[in-house]
Scaffold this active site. Structure first.
Site, PDB file in Angstrom:
ATOM      1  CB  CYS A   9     -18.490  -5.181   6.016  1.00 21.18           C
ATOM      2  SG  CYS A   9     -17.492  -3.792   6.563  1.00 21.18           S
ATOM      3  CB  CYS A  46      -0.692  -0.201   8.389  1.00 24.34           C
ATOM      4  SG  CYS A  46      -1.333  -1.416   7.221  1.00 24.34           S
ATOM      5  CB  CYS A  55      -1.462   3.778   8.174  1.00 26.87           C
ATOM      6  SG  CYS A  55      -2.640   4.469   6.987  1.00 26.87           S
ATOM      7  NE  ARG A  77     -17.478  -5.964  14.343  1.00 27.62           N
ATOM      8  CZ  ARG A  77     -18.023  -5.041  13.547  1.00 27.62           C
ATOM      9  NH1 ARG A  77     -17.263  -4.168  12.939  1.00 27.62           N
ATOM     10  NH2 ARG A  77     -19.322  -5.013  13.347  1.00 27.62           N
ATOM     11  CB  CYS A 137     -18.172  -0.475   9.938  1.00 30.38           C
ATOM     12  SG  CYS A 137     -17.017  -1.315  11.032  1.00 30.38           S
ATOM     13  CB  CYS A 195      -0.897  -0.020   1.233  1.00 28.67           C
ATOM     14  SG  CYS A 195      -1.947   1.441   1.336  1.00 28.67           S
ATOM     15  CB  CYS A 224     -15.103  -7.343   7.185  1.00 29.06           C
ATOM     16  SG  CYS A 224     -14.455  -5.696   6.910  1.00 29.06           S
TER      17      CYS A 224
HETATM   18  S1  SF4 Z   1      -4.078   1.089   6.983  1.00 27.09           S
HETATM   19 FE1  SF4 Z   1      -2.456   0.049   5.801  1.00 27.09          FE
HETATM   20  S2  SF4 Z   1      -3.535  -0.755   4.027  1.00 27.09           S
HETATM   21 FE2  SF4 Z   1      -4.878   0.808   4.904  1.00 27.09          FE
HETATM   22  S3  SF4 Z   1      -4.359   2.731   3.884  1.00 27.09           S
HETATM   23 FE3  SF4 Z   1      -3.063   2.650   5.696  1.00 27.09          FE
HETATM   24  S4  SF4 Z   1      -1.127   1.681   5.008  1.00 27.09           S
HETATM   25 FE4  SF4 Z   1      -2.699   1.253   3.448  1.00 27.09          FE
END
Ligand code: SF4
Length: 320
Positions: free
Chosen positions: A125, A55, A52, A257, A185, A48, A92
Site C-alpha cells: 500500500c 501533521c 494539514c 483499522r 484505503c 511537506c 504501507c
Molecule cells: S498529512 Fe502531512 S505529509 Fe500529508 S499532505 Fe498533509 S502536511 Fe503533508
C-alpha cells in the site's frame, strides 16, 4: 443510500444495542477473531508544503520531527523483511509531499522502491498524497495494490483541517486510484475539533465511493507540540467505538483499522473496538510520526483475546 440522518439515528442508538448490531454484521462477514496486521514505513519524512493542521510533517509547523530524504532500496528491503518477521501482511509506504504527477522523477523513484519489495510476499500500500490517473496507473504497474488517502473528516469541516488542498481534491485522488485498479484505503481522524455529524459526513462520502474502500483506518488525533492542534482534548473512547460500530454496519465487508492514537486506548477499550468491528491494526513501535503500542503489549493483548493473524488478501477488485 444512507443519509446523514439515518447514520445519526444508527449512531445514537443505545450503546449496547449498537454494539450488538455491529457484532452480528461483523461475524456474518468476517472470521470472528481474526485481525489483519499492517506495518508503516515513512519513506520520505517531513518538509511537506501542505498545511494539514494535525501533521508534524508540514513544513509550515515547527515540530521536533527531523526531515529525511527518500529511503534507498536496501533500507526498504530490510524494513519489509522485518515487517514480515513481525507478522505483518501489508506494508504501507508513506511519503510527505503534496502528491505525485506523471513525469515527476519522484514517481519513478517510488516505483523502483516498490519493485524492490514486490517479491517479499506483502501486500503493498502507498500513501503519497494527491495523485492523477496516469501516476496511479504507473504505481499499479509497479506492484502497488492499495492506495491510502484519508478523507480525514467530512466536507463541512475540511476547511478547518487543511487549506492548501480541498476535500474535492481528496475525492478526485481516490477516484484516480480506483480507476487505475487500486484498492482504496481511506478513513479519518477523530479529535480535531469536528462534530459527530462531521465524522458521519465523512463516512457518507466513503459510502458514495463505488466500490467503497476496502480498508477504513480510524485514527485518534495525537496532538503534536508545534502543530495548530497541539492542545486538542482527547477523544472519548466510546465515541470511537460508536463510530467503528456504525462503520461496520454500513460497510460490512471493509477492514476497519485502528491506526494512530491506539496507544492512548486502554486494553479494554481496544477489546471493545474489536467487538464493534475493528479487524485491522498497525503493528510496529512507531507509525509515520507518532509512537504506537509496543510489540510486547500487542502480543499480550492478542493472547488474552485469542486473536488470530489474518493471511495476506487477494488483490482482486474489492466489492462492498
Ligand atoms: S498529512 Fe502531512 S505529509 Fe500529508 S499532505 Fe498533509 S502536511 Fe503533508
Amino acid at each position: 443510500m444512507e443519509t446523514l440522518e439515518s447514520l445519526r439515528t444508527l449512531y445514537d442508538q443505545p450503546f449496547l444495542s449498537l454494539l450488538t448490531r455491529a457484532r452480528s454484521v461483523h461475524v456474518a462477514h468476517h472470521p470472528e477473531s481474526e485481525i489483519q496486521r499492517c506495518e508503516l514505513v515513512n519513506i520520505k519524512g517531513g518538509g511537506c508544503p501542505e498545511d494539514c493542521r494535525y501533521c508534524a510533517q508540514s513544513a509550515r509547523h515547527t515540530t521536533a520531527l527531523a526531515p529525511h530524504k527518500l529511503l534507498d532500496a536496501p533500507s526498504l528491503l530490510r524494513a519489509a523483511e522485518e515487517a514480515r518477521a513481525h507478522g505483518a501482511t501489508r506494508l504501507c509506504l508513506g511519503a510527505a509531499w503534496r502528491g505525485l504527477k506523471e513525469g515527476d522523477g519522484r514517481l519513478e523513484e517510488v516505483c523502483r522502491l516498490v519493485e524492490a519489495i514486490r517479491g517479499e510476499g506483502l501486500e503493498i500500500c502507498v500513501t503519497l498524497g494527491l495523485l492523477g490517473p496516469a501516476a496511479a496507473r504507473r504505481l499499479r504497474e509497479a506492484g502497488v495494490t492499495i492506495y491510502n488517502h484519508n478523507l480525514n473528516s467530512g466536507p463541512s469541516f475540511y476547511g478547518k483541517v487543511a487549506t492548501t488542498h480541498t476535500f474535492a481534491d481528496r475525492l478526485s485522488t481516490l477516484r484516480a486510484a480506483r480507476e487505475a485498479g487500486l484498492r482504496l484505503c481511506s478513513g479519518g481522524i477523530l479529535g480535531m475539533g469536528e462534530s459527530v455529524d462531521d465524522r458521519l459526513e465523512m463516512l457518507q462520502a466513503l459510502l458514495e465511493l463505488d466500490p467503497a474502500p476496502e480498508s477504513v483506518p480510524l485514527n485518534l488525533l495525537v496532538p503534536i507540540p508545534g502543530t495548530p492542534l497541539a492542545s486538542q482534548p482527547p477523544v472519548n473512547p466510546f465515541d470511537l467505538i460508536r463510530l467503528i460500530s456504525v462503520t461496520r454496519v454500513v460497510l460490512p465487508r471493509s477492514r476497519i483499522r485502528l491506526a494512530a492514537g491506539r496507544r492512548s486506548l486502554s486494553l479494554e477499550a481496544q477489546a471493545l473496538c474489536f467487538l464493534a468491528g475493528a479487524n485491522s491494526l498497525f503493528i510496529g513501535e512507531r507509525l509515520l510520526t507518532t509512537p504506537n503500542a509496543s510489540f510486547d503489549a500487542d502480543r499480550a493483548l492478542f493472547e488474552t483475546l485469542g486473536i488470530e493473524p489474518s493471511a495476506p488478501e487477494s488483490c482482486a477488485p474489492f466489492r462492498r
